[in-house]
Write a protein that holds these residues in place. Structure first.
Motif, PDB file in Angstrom:
ATOM      1  N   TYR A  84      -1.052 -49.879  24.451  1.00  0.00           N
ATOM      2  CA  TYR A  84      -0.957 -49.916  23.151  1.00  0.00           C
ATOM      3  C   TYR A  84      -2.040 -50.900  22.518  1.00  0.00           C
ATOM      4  O   TYR A  84      -3.043 -50.794  21.717  1.00  0.00           O
ATOM      5  N   ALA A  85      -1.894 -52.117  22.867  1.00  0.00           N
ATOM      6  CA  ALA A  85      -3.095 -53.196  22.979  1.00  0.00           C
ATOM      7  C   ALA A  85      -4.291 -52.871  23.127  1.00  0.00           C
ATOM      8  O   ALA A  85      -5.196 -53.117  22.299  1.00  0.00           O
ATOM      9  N   ARG A  86      -4.676 -52.369  24.423  1.00  0.00           N
ATOM     10  CA  ARG A  86      -5.991 -51.879  24.466  1.00  0.00           C
ATOM     11  C   ARG A  86      -6.589 -50.898  23.711  1.00  0.00           C
ATOM     12  O   ARG A  86      -7.602 -51.107  23.258  1.00  0.00           O
ATOM     13  N   ARG A  88      -5.583 -50.103  20.768  1.00  0.00           N
ATOM     14  CA  ARG A  88      -5.623 -50.823  19.271  1.00  0.00           C
ATOM     15  C   ARG A  88      -6.840 -51.482  19.327  1.00  0.00           C
ATOM     16  O   ARG A  88      -7.886 -51.175  18.487  1.00  0.00           O
ATOM     17  N   GLU A  89      -7.238 -52.395  20.370  1.00  0.00           N
ATOM     18  CA  GLU A  89      -8.500 -53.276  20.221  1.00  0.00           C
ATOM     19  C   GLU A  89      -9.658 -52.122  20.187  1.00  0.00           C
ATOM     20  O   GLU A  89     -10.667 -52.528  19.479  1.00  0.00           O
ATOM     21  N   GLU A  90      -9.629 -51.117  21.150  1.00  0.00           N
ATOM     22  CA  GLU A  90     -10.789 -50.246  21.125  1.00  0.00           C
ATOM     23  C   GLU A  90     -11.011 -49.550  19.932  1.00  0.00           C
ATOM     24  O   GLU A  90     -12.068 -49.304  19.414  1.00  0.00           O
ATOM     25  N   VAL A  92      -9.981 -50.595  16.587  1.00  0.00           N
ATOM     26  CA  VAL A  92     -10.349 -51.652  15.869  1.00  0.00           C
ATOM     27  C   VAL A  92     -12.039 -51.937  15.980  1.00  0.00           C
ATOM     28  O   VAL A  92     -12.822 -52.337  15.013  1.00  0.00           O
ATOM     29  N   ALA A  93     -12.567 -51.978  17.311  1.00  0.00           N
ATOM     30  CA  ALA A  93     -13.792 -52.298  17.398  1.00  0.00           C
ATOM     31  C   ALA A  93     -14.842 -50.943  17.305  1.00  0.00           C
ATOM     32  O   ALA A  93     -15.859 -51.375  17.063  1.00  0.00           O
ATOM     33  N   SER A  94     -14.287 -49.991  17.140  1.00  0.00           N
ATOM     34  CA  SER A  94     -15.171 -48.697  17.090  1.00  0.00           C
ATOM     35  C   SER A  94     -15.513 -48.644  15.448  1.00  0.00           C
ATOM     36  O   SER A  94     -14.925 -48.456  14.468  1.00  0.00           O
ATOM     37  N   CYS A 100      -6.867 -47.946  11.155  1.00  0.00           N
ATOM     38  CA  CYS A 100      -6.180 -47.445  12.494  1.00  0.00           C
ATOM     39  C   CYS A 100      -4.761 -48.167  12.014  1.00  0.00           C
ATOM     40  O   CYS A 100      -4.542 -49.119  11.883  1.00  0.00           O
TER      41      CYS A 100
END
Length: 156
Positions: A84-86, A88-90, A92-94, A100
């Motif tokens: 989930y964390a990975r 979510r971070e991806e 948010v960065a897109s 999101c």
């Protein structure tokens, strides 16, 4: 709404209602509308920004005129905090993902994705979503027309 923030009074709510509708108004006009002094409005706006209640001042663009918007539901193959964390971070960065949300229920994430056209979205989805081993499947709803879009938060 007041979770993590100092208590907001009626003047704060009035100021927030005004700046949600038009954040380009000068402080003197906001002061006139909420019946406070210009100095008091400036201090309150500074506090609301410093506390994170006001988290940005932006220009809103016409999404329909600038490409295609999709609502994407993402379902994971595995449930783990790390996955989930990975993910979510991806997201948010897109730059394609404009919103999101991690949600409860069968669907794990709802994404609002914007692309110049459907081909560009398909290429992004194949790389970003189908290429991610944690994604079991995703469903896309294409937005034909935006009938209402608001960034305002009800304060009543």
């Amino acid at each position: 709404m007041q979770q993590g923030y100092a208590m907001l009074d009626a003047f704060d709510h009035a100021i927030l209602a005004v700046v949600q509708a038009d954040n380009r108004l000068p402080n003197r006009e906001i002061a006139h509308r909420v019946n406070l002094s210009e100095t008091a409005v400036r201090r309150r706006l500074d506090r609301l920004r410093n506390e994170g209640v006001i988290c940005g001042d932006v220009a809103l663009l016409d999404r329909d005129a600038l490409g295609q918007t999709m609502v994407v539901s993402v379902i994971f193959a595995e449930d783990s905090a790390g996955a989930y964390a990975r993910f979510r971070e991806e997201m948010v960065a897109s730059e394609r993902v404009t919103q999101c949300y991690s949600i409860a229920g069968e669907v794990d994430f709802i994404l609002i994705v914007h692309a110049p056209d459907l081909r560009e979205f398909e290429a992004w989805a194949q790389t970003t979503l189908l290429g991610d081993p944690v994604v079991k499947r995703y469903e896309t709803s294409v937005v034909f027309t935006t009938h209402k879009f608001s960034t305002g938060v009800p304060l009543g």
